[in-house]
Design an enzyme around this catalytic site. Sequence first.
Site, PDB file in Angstrom:
ATOM      1  N   LYS A 160       0.662  -1.094   0.034  1.00 49.75           N
ATOM      2  CA  LYS A 160      -0.032  -0.086  -0.182  1.00 49.75           C
ATOM      3  C   LYS A 160       0.806   1.149  -0.061  1.00 49.75           C
ATOM      4  CE  LYS A 160      -1.496   1.459   4.005  1.00 49.75           C
ATOM      5  NZ  LYS A 160      -1.279   3.096   4.351  1.00 49.75           N
ATOM      6  N   ARG A 191      -3.882  10.872   4.551  1.00 53.76           N
ATOM      7  CA  ARG A 191      -2.653  11.661   4.530  1.00 53.76           C
ATOM      8  C   ARG A 191      -1.684  11.525   3.291  1.00 53.76           C
ATOM      9  NH1 ARG A 191       1.278  12.804   6.829  1.00 53.76           N
ATOM     10  NH2 ARG A 191       1.174  14.697   7.806  1.00 53.76           N
ATOM     11  N   CYS A 203      -3.976  12.947  13.062  1.00 58.47           N
ATOM     12  CA  CYS A 203      -4.706  11.683  12.755  1.00 58.47           C
ATOM     13  C   CYS A 203      -4.511  10.756  14.199  1.00 58.47           C
ATOM     14  CB  CYS A 203      -4.075  10.937  11.625  1.00 58.47           C
ATOM     15  SG  CYS A 203      -2.601  10.148  11.864  1.00 58.47           S
ATOM     16  N   ARG A 241       0.812  14.992  12.869  1.00 60.90           N
ATOM     17  CA  ARG A 241       1.556  14.622  11.548  1.00 60.90           C
ATOM     18  C   ARG A 241       1.763  15.915  10.955  1.00 60.90           C
ATOM     19  NH1 ARG A 241      -0.357   8.955   9.286  1.00 60.90           N
ATOM     20  NH2 ARG A 241       1.742   9.033   8.329  1.00 60.90           N
ATOM     21  N   PRO A 242       3.023  16.455  11.248  1.00 60.57           N
ATOM     22  CA  PRO A 242       3.143  17.862  10.677  1.00 60.57           C
ATOM     23  C   PRO A 242       3.640  17.488   8.843  1.00 60.57           C
ATOM     24  CG  PRO A 242       5.047  17.383  12.056  1.00 60.57           C
ATOM     25  CD  PRO A 242       4.105  16.476  12.053  1.00 60.57           C
ATOM     26  N   VAL A 243       3.549  18.629   8.022  1.00 61.44           N
ATOM     27  CA  VAL A 243       3.952  18.381   6.859  1.00 61.44           C
ATOM     28  C   VAL A 243       5.156  19.349   6.503  1.00 61.44           C
ATOM     29  CG1 VAL A 243       2.105  17.266   5.733  1.00 61.44           C
ATOM     30  CG2 VAL A 243       2.170  19.657   6.004  1.00 61.44           C
ATOM     31  N   ASP A 244       5.688  20.078   7.650  1.00 61.94           N
ATOM     32  CA  ASP A 244       6.581  21.021   7.358  1.00 61.94           C
ATOM     33  C   ASP A 244       7.971  20.755   6.291  1.00 61.94           C
ATOM     34  OD1 ASP A 244       6.925  19.393   9.668  1.00 61.94           O
ATOM     35  OD2 ASP A 244       8.793  20.567  10.047  1.00 61.94           O
ATOM     36  N   LEU A 245       8.234  19.496   6.461  1.00 61.18           N
ATOM     37  CA  LEU A 245       9.372  18.870   5.848  1.00 61.18           C
ATOM     38  C   LEU A 245       9.196  19.010   4.112  1.00 61.18           C
ATOM     39  CD1 LEU A 245      10.717  16.282   8.177  1.00 61.18           C
ATOM     40  CD2 LEU A 245      11.752  18.312   7.702  1.00 61.18           C
ATOM     41  N   ILE A 252       9.065   7.097  16.390  1.00 58.06           N
ATOM     42  CA  ILE A 252       8.798   7.767  15.131  1.00 58.06           C
ATOM     43  C   ILE A 252       7.429   8.252  15.593  1.00 58.06           C
ATOM     44  CG2 ILE A 252       7.983   7.485  12.779  1.00 58.06           C
ATOM     45  CD1 ILE A 252      10.777   6.438  13.216  1.00 58.06           C
TER      46      ILE A 252
END
Length: 422
Positions: free
Chosen positions: A22, A93, A117, A122-126, A331
Amino acid sequence: MDVFKVHGGTSLSGKIRVSGSKNSALPLMSASLLASGTTTIKDVPVLSDVLFMQKLLGEIGAECSRNEPHTLSIDAARIYKPYGDYEIVRKMRASICVLGPLLARCGRAEVSMPGGCSIGTRPVDLHIRGLRELGADIRISKGYIIAKASKGLKGKKIFLGGPFGSSVLATANVMMAATLAEGETIIESAACEPEVVDLANFLKTMGARIYNAGSPEMRIEGVPELRPTNYRVIPDRIEAGTYMVAAGITGGELEIDNCRLDHLGAVSDALEKMGMVIEKTTEGCRISSGKVIRPVDITTQPYPGFPTDLQAQFMAMLSIAQGNSVVTEKIFPDRFMHVPEMTRMGALLRKEGQCTIVNGVPGLTSAPIMASDLRASAALVLAGLAAEGETTINRVYHIDRGYEKIEEKLNKVGAEIVRESA
Ligand code: EPU
């Protein structure tokens, strides 16, 4: 909402086939947006997350069709709406993966911020930082990431490490965007997961120039365009690991086909320490239980370390080990929603910060329990297989996001799981 009734106590034995991954299939589907024309991907599992991604690609303009159940064709000749709607992104996500390809192909993209979630923030800064480094102008407005690269993207040396190490999907997003950027991109602290390598291999068959994927320093030489491709997804290592635990927790023996043991180093090591015997076969592996389950300490880490996506399943097995174990989550420190549910089944678990101390008990007992996220649900099914009596698991739609026909596969090797519509 469906429920599972799991009748525990039977040792599993027989052969089980693992589906395509997946977490590989979803980025590959997004990457097909990079080329005009029809890309065909084989061994794509039939899962609700894949259906969400098909829906999202369809709204963008790329038509998805399945000629055979596991072969997905994506016609990305036309992209008329480089847009990822909140209604889809909030449910899955991995939708964030369309950001890099849309930006590279169309020079602009608007994708909803995913939000948190059940496994934590769960950041998306990167993702954003990496794409900005490639020259994209990005702002956040009304919950959406609005990205523009009207003059195209430009390769650069980018450090992509975060507080918890590398990021799988940020590496994927930046790698996909960099394939069409001008010049050379170097991603430092790149994720090394097999799914990242699979994506790089897929992109290479489209004409991308990617070097050292699978190492923390990956290099991408931009090309003017990519072409559609035909490709087969790698086997799902997390599904395979889940079935390995199913053998162990029931004291059984399973032959697991379509399984790459080379992707399961840390997992096999832990299982062997717990007393399991693992042999390589031509199609995958054979795994048999030892006389007892021995305790072992587990710490999740980025690949090649122990995967966070198998932490809950291992905790289920360790809960009936002969002794005490410590499970440390490095993690997603809050990924312990399964702890109270397993406790309802008689497990002796004590959460302390990002660790859970597991005091092994002789056995689990059945109880009505609630699935909270994909991997936690799988762990509860495993716990149910080991428990005495009938365990009712509510909200199994979580499990349908990532395990193809899990009850059918497990029932073929001796499990007794009934799906009921509640
Ligand atoms: N992180 C940041 N900033 C970012 C991105 C991530 O700080 O911009 C942090 C995360 O909060 C986390 C760590 O970095 O602490 C690693 O997260 P990562 O970005 O690698 O996770 P992901 O790419 O969003 C994928 C899988 C997850 C799996 C993780 C870790 C897919 C679709 N999802 O997520 O799979 O747990 O990598 O291996 O590939 C699952 O299948 O059940 C699942 C959750």
